[in-house]
Scaffold this motif. Structure first.
Motif, PDB file in Angstrom:
ATOM      1  N   ILE A   1      10.109  -5.821  16.592  1.00  0.00           N
ATOM      2  CA  ILE A   1      10.466  -4.497  16.103  1.00  0.00           C
ATOM      3  C   ILE A   1       9.487  -4.087  15.008  1.00  0.00           C
ATOM      4  N   LEU A   2       8.911  -2.897  15.136  1.00  0.00           N
ATOM      5  CA  LEU A   2       8.013  -2.351  14.123  1.00  0.00           C
ATOM      6  C   LEU A   2       8.810  -1.459  13.185  1.00  0.00           C
ATOM      7  N   SER A   3       8.820  -1.835  11.920  1.00  0.00           N
ATOM      8  CA  SER A   3       9.466  -1.010  10.903  1.00  0.00           C
ATOM      9  C   SER A   3       8.401  -0.199  10.178  1.00  0.00           C
ATOM     10  N   THR A   4       8.683   1.084   9.952  1.00  0.00           N
ATOM     11  CA  THR A   4       7.719   1.996   9.350  1.00  0.00           C
ATOM     12  C   THR A   4       8.138   2.338   7.917  1.00  0.00           C
ATOM     13  N   TYR A   5       7.171   2.255   7.008  1.00  0.00           N
ATOM     14  CA  TYR A   5       7.430   2.544   5.595  1.00  0.00           C
ATOM     15  C   TYR A   5       6.342   3.487   5.064  1.00  0.00           C
ATOM     16  N   SER A   6       6.758   4.517   4.359  1.00  0.00           N
ATOM     17  CA  SER A   6       5.793   5.411   3.723  1.00  0.00           C
ATOM     18  C   SER A   6       5.015   4.641   2.664  1.00  0.00           C
ATOM     19  N   ALA A   7       3.716   4.918   2.571  1.00  0.00           N
ATOM     20  CA  ALA A   7       2.863   4.111   1.696  1.00  0.00           C
ATOM     21  C   ALA A   7       1.832   4.986   1.001  1.00  0.00           C
ATOM     22  N   THR A   8       1.359   4.491  -0.135  1.00  0.00           N
ATOM     23  CA  THR A   8       0.249   5.103  -0.855  1.00  0.00           C
ATOM     24  C   THR A   8      -0.896   4.101  -0.919  1.00  0.00           C
ATOM     25  N   ILE A   9      -2.119   4.611  -0.886  1.00  0.00           N
ATOM     26  CA  ILE A   9      -3.310   3.767  -0.822  1.00  0.00           C
ATOM     27  C   ILE A   9      -4.066   3.863  -2.150  1.00  0.00           C
ATOM     28  N   ARG A  10      -4.414   2.719  -2.686  1.00  0.00           N
ATOM     29  CA  ARG A  10      -5.167   2.665  -3.933  1.00  0.00           C
ATOM     30  C   ARG A  10      -6.322   1.680  -3.779  1.00  0.00           C
TER      31      ARG A  10
ATOM     32  N   SER B   1     -13.685  -1.914  -1.783  1.00  0.00           N
ATOM     33  CA  SER B   1     -14.085  -2.898  -0.779  1.00  0.00           C
ATOM     34  C   SER B   1     -12.852  -3.432  -0.052  1.00  0.00           C
ATOM     35  N   ASP B   2     -11.786  -3.623  -0.806  1.00  0.00           N
ATOM     36  CA  ASP B   2     -10.457  -3.894  -0.254  1.00  0.00           C
ATOM     37  C   ASP B   2      -9.518  -2.857  -0.837  1.00  0.00           C
ATOM     38  N   MET B   3      -8.522  -2.450  -0.047  1.00  0.00           N
ATOM     39  CA  MET B   3      -7.606  -1.414  -0.507  1.00  0.00           C
ATOM     40  C   MET B   3      -6.199  -1.982  -0.629  1.00  0.00           C
ATOM     41  N   TYR B   4      -5.536  -1.584  -1.707  1.00  0.00           N
ATOM     42  CA  TYR B   4      -4.131  -1.940  -1.905  1.00  0.00           C
ATOM     43  C   TYR B   4      -3.268  -0.823  -1.332  1.00  0.00           C
ATOM     44  N   VAL B   5      -2.302  -1.197  -0.509  1.00  0.00           N
ATOM     45  CA  VAL B   5      -1.360  -0.242   0.077  1.00  0.00           C
ATOM     46  C   VAL B   5       0.027  -0.603  -0.422  1.00  0.00           C
ATOM     47  N   TYR B   6       0.666   0.353  -1.095  1.00  0.00           N
ATOM     48  CA  TYR B   6       1.954   0.103  -1.730  1.00  0.00           C
ATOM     49  C   TYR B   6       3.070   0.785  -0.938  1.00  0.00           C
TER      50      TYR B   6
ATOM     51  N   PRO C   1       3.961 -11.838   9.288  1.00  0.00           N
ATOM     52  CA  PRO C   1       2.852 -11.439  10.190  1.00  0.00           C
ATOM     53  C   PRO C   1       1.991 -10.352   9.559  1.00  0.00           C
ATOM     54  N   GLU C   2       0.808 -10.159  10.130  1.00  0.00           N
ATOM     55  CA  GLU C   2      -0.075  -9.100   9.640  1.00  0.00           C
ATOM     56  C   GLU C   2       0.553  -7.727   9.881  1.00  0.00           C
ATOM     57  N   VAL C   3       0.238  -6.795   9.009  1.00  0.00           N
ATOM     58  CA  VAL C   3       0.797  -5.449   9.106  1.00  0.00           C
ATOM     59  C   VAL C   3      -0.305  -4.465   9.477  1.00  0.00           C
ATOM     60  N   GLU C   4       0.126  -3.311   9.980  1.00  0.00           N
ATOM     61  CA  GLU C   4      -0.817  -2.262  10.370  1.00  0.00           C
ATOM     62  C   GLU C   4      -0.616  -1.042   9.476  1.00  0.00           C
ATOM     63  N   LEU C   5      -1.620  -0.170   9.488  1.00  0.00           N
ATOM     64  CA  LEU C   5      -1.570   1.029   8.662  1.00  0.00           C
ATOM     65  C   LEU C   5      -1.789   2.258   9.544  1.00  0.00           C
ATOM     66  N   LYS C   6      -0.808   3.152   9.552  1.00  0.00           N
ATOM     67  CA  LYS C   6      -0.946   4.427  10.258  1.00  0.00           C
ATOM     68  C   LYS C   6      -1.405   5.474   9.253  1.00  0.00           C
TER      69      LYS C   6
ATOM     70  N   GLY D   1       9.138  -3.015  -4.820  1.00  0.00           N
ATOM     71  CA  GLY D   1       7.772  -2.665  -4.457  1.00  0.00           C
ATOM     72  C   GLY D   1       7.054  -3.793  -3.724  1.00  0.00           C
ATOM     73  N   VAL D   2       6.265  -3.427  -2.727  1.00  0.00           N
ATOM     74  CA  VAL D   2       5.500  -4.383  -1.929  1.00  0.00           C
ATOM     75  C   VAL D   2       4.041  -3.921  -1.898  1.00  0.00           C
ATOM     76  N   ARG D   3       3.124  -4.890  -1.996  1.00  0.00           N
ATOM     77  CA  ARG D   3       1.697  -4.560  -1.936  1.00  0.00           C
ATOM     78  C   ARG D   3       1.041  -5.321  -0.796  1.00  0.00           C
ATOM     79  N   ALA D   4       0.382  -4.558   0.078  1.00  0.00           N
ATOM     80  CA  ALA D   4      -0.408  -5.156   1.161  1.00  0.00           C
ATOM     81  C   ALA D   4      -1.877  -4.852   0.897  1.00  0.00           C
ATOM     82  N   VAL D   5      -2.767  -5.731   1.343  1.00  0.00           N
ATOM     83  CA  VAL D   5      -4.203  -5.528   1.138  1.00  0.00           C
ATOM     84  C   VAL D   5      -4.879  -5.397   2.500  1.00  0.00           C
ATOM     85  N   PHE D   6      -5.749  -4.397   2.614  1.00  0.00           N
ATOM     86  CA  PHE D   6      -6.488  -4.126   3.848  1.00  0.00           C
ATOM     87  C   PHE D   6      -7.990  -4.156   3.555  1.00  0.00           C
ATOM     88  N   PRO D   7      -8.795  -4.793   4.403  1.00  0.00           N
ATOM     89  CA  PRO D   7     -10.259  -4.720   4.228  1.00  0.00           C
ATOM     90  C   PRO D   7     -10.746  -3.301   4.495  1.00  0.00           C
ATOM     91  N   ASN D   8     -11.822  -2.905   3.818  1.00  0.00           N
ATOM     92  CA  ASN D   8     -12.309  -1.535   3.953  1.00  0.00           C
ATOM     93  C   ASN D   8     -13.836  -1.500   3.989  1.00  0.00           C
TER      94      ASN D   8
END
Length: 367
Positions: free
Chosen positions: A48-57, A206-211, A237-242, A270-277
């Protein structure tokens, strides 16, 4: 004649009674029976994919403020430019700070000369005191003058260091690798440490924080699934960003940290995920949605339309001996809006009404 009429009336009355009696003996109309779709509960696997609104920093968003006041004489970068750690961004008028440094250097030399004189005077008085030519008072006075000269030299050197620092602060450099934001000040603007708006912002992307945020129930479900918070961070598991345009970002991220404090006002954590950029597609300040996969194996899954929600209670209708029997169930906090994962209240092999549960009543005959 009257007797004949009376007999006719009696005959008509008797005929009406017979007709009425015949109508009373007719069978009642058959009742309408409604059929319901049912399903037999069986174990299944779900992702099941759960969707959460996020901000990128950015990993670092550093506001650049000058440490000295003066007029901007040069702007060395442009908006959106990628810069390196230590690269020059701005130059503030250096003339007054160069003059202050020269004054400080001259003061040091003067203090050094005064110290040398005080040292000679003290040594001379010390020799004369040994021959009883000068008094102990004169020797003490010379010693105090020597100490004062040493202090003045130390003060002059400190002023020189401060002047050199101030001169170096006229060259504003980048504290890290990153991308330059907007430049609100141009050449000729008077700037200083107390300006209302930063000279610019250097965003290390270089890496982005997604909250994003989890509800308290989702947090508890996560901890229960992975036993504790540390294990959850290791094994999630790894998460995705829409992105805001609906496209899914090409790189997957990982959840790096979860706040240990629940916000009292929102009831979320609050949760913080990191994505390569590496491609630079993501920008600090953007928004999007985080897609978190939740894997369940061998669980009971039922359609949400098979349930009836009453306040915070969820129930289904089990079919027992052909009749609908209301049963309370417990479901996982995470769902996809179409199905529920049942944690308690049902077991494999149970038969439930899968559609139209909201129209049923306890004891309804289910065909």
């Amino acid at each position: 004649m009257s007797r004949k009429i009376s007999k006719v009336k009696q005959g008509l009355l008797l005929l009406c009674c017979l007709v009425a009696a015949t109508g009373c003996k007719q069978a009642p109309p058959a009742q309408m029976e409604t059929g319901y779709e049912v399903m037999t509960v069986a174990p299944a696997d779900r992702m099941i994919l759960s969707t959460y609104s996020a901000t990128i920093r950015g990993r670092q968003d550093i506001d650049i403020y000058p440490q000295v006041s003066g007029t901007l004489t040069k702007v060395c970068v442009t908006e959106g430019q990628r810069v390196k750690n230590g690269q020059t961004l701005f130059i503030i008028d250096q003339v007054p700070y160069e003059a202050a440094l020269q004054t400080a250097v001259a003061n040091v030399k003067s203090a050094e000369a005064a110290l040398a004189t005080a040292q000679l005077t003290y040594e001379s008085k010390e020799e004369l005191h040994k021959e009883n030519v000068v008094s102990a008072f004169d020797l003490s006075t010379a010693k105090n003058s020597l100490l004062s000269a040493k202090a003045q030299l130390a003060q002059a050197k400190a002023q020189e260091v401060n002047a050199r620092n101030n001169l170096s602060y006229t060259v504003v450099k980048s504290p890290s690798d990153g991308v330059i934001a907007m430049l609100p000040y141009r050449v000729g603007a008077l700037v200083g440490p107390s300006i209302p708006q930063a000279l610019t912002t250097v965003s290390d992307n270089s890496d982005m924080y997604v909250y994003f945020s989890l509800t308290e129930n989702e947090l508890l479900s996560l901890i229960n699934q992975y036993k504790n918070m540390d294990e959850a961070l290791k094994n999630m598991p790894e998460v995705e960003l829409k992105l805001i345009d609906g496209s899914v970002y090409g790189e997957k991220g990982r959840v790096e940290s979860i706040s240990g404090v629940i916000n009292r006002q929102t009831g979320t954590v609050g949760v913080r995920a990191v994505f390569p950029n590496a491609s630079g597609i993501l920008h600090s300040g953007a928004s999007g949605s985080v897609l978190v996969p939740n894997s369940y194996k061998g669980v009971i899954v039922i359609p949400q339309e098979a349930t009836v929600a009453m306040q915070d209670k969820i129930s289904v209708y089990k079919v027992v001996d052909g009749k609908a029997t209301s049963t309370l169930i417990t479901v996982a906090a995470i769902n996809d809006g179409r199905e529920y994962i049942v944690l308690d209240g049902l077991k494999v092999g149970d038969e439930i009404v899968s559609q139209g549960a909201g129209l049923l009543r306890e004891g309804t005959q289910v065909k």
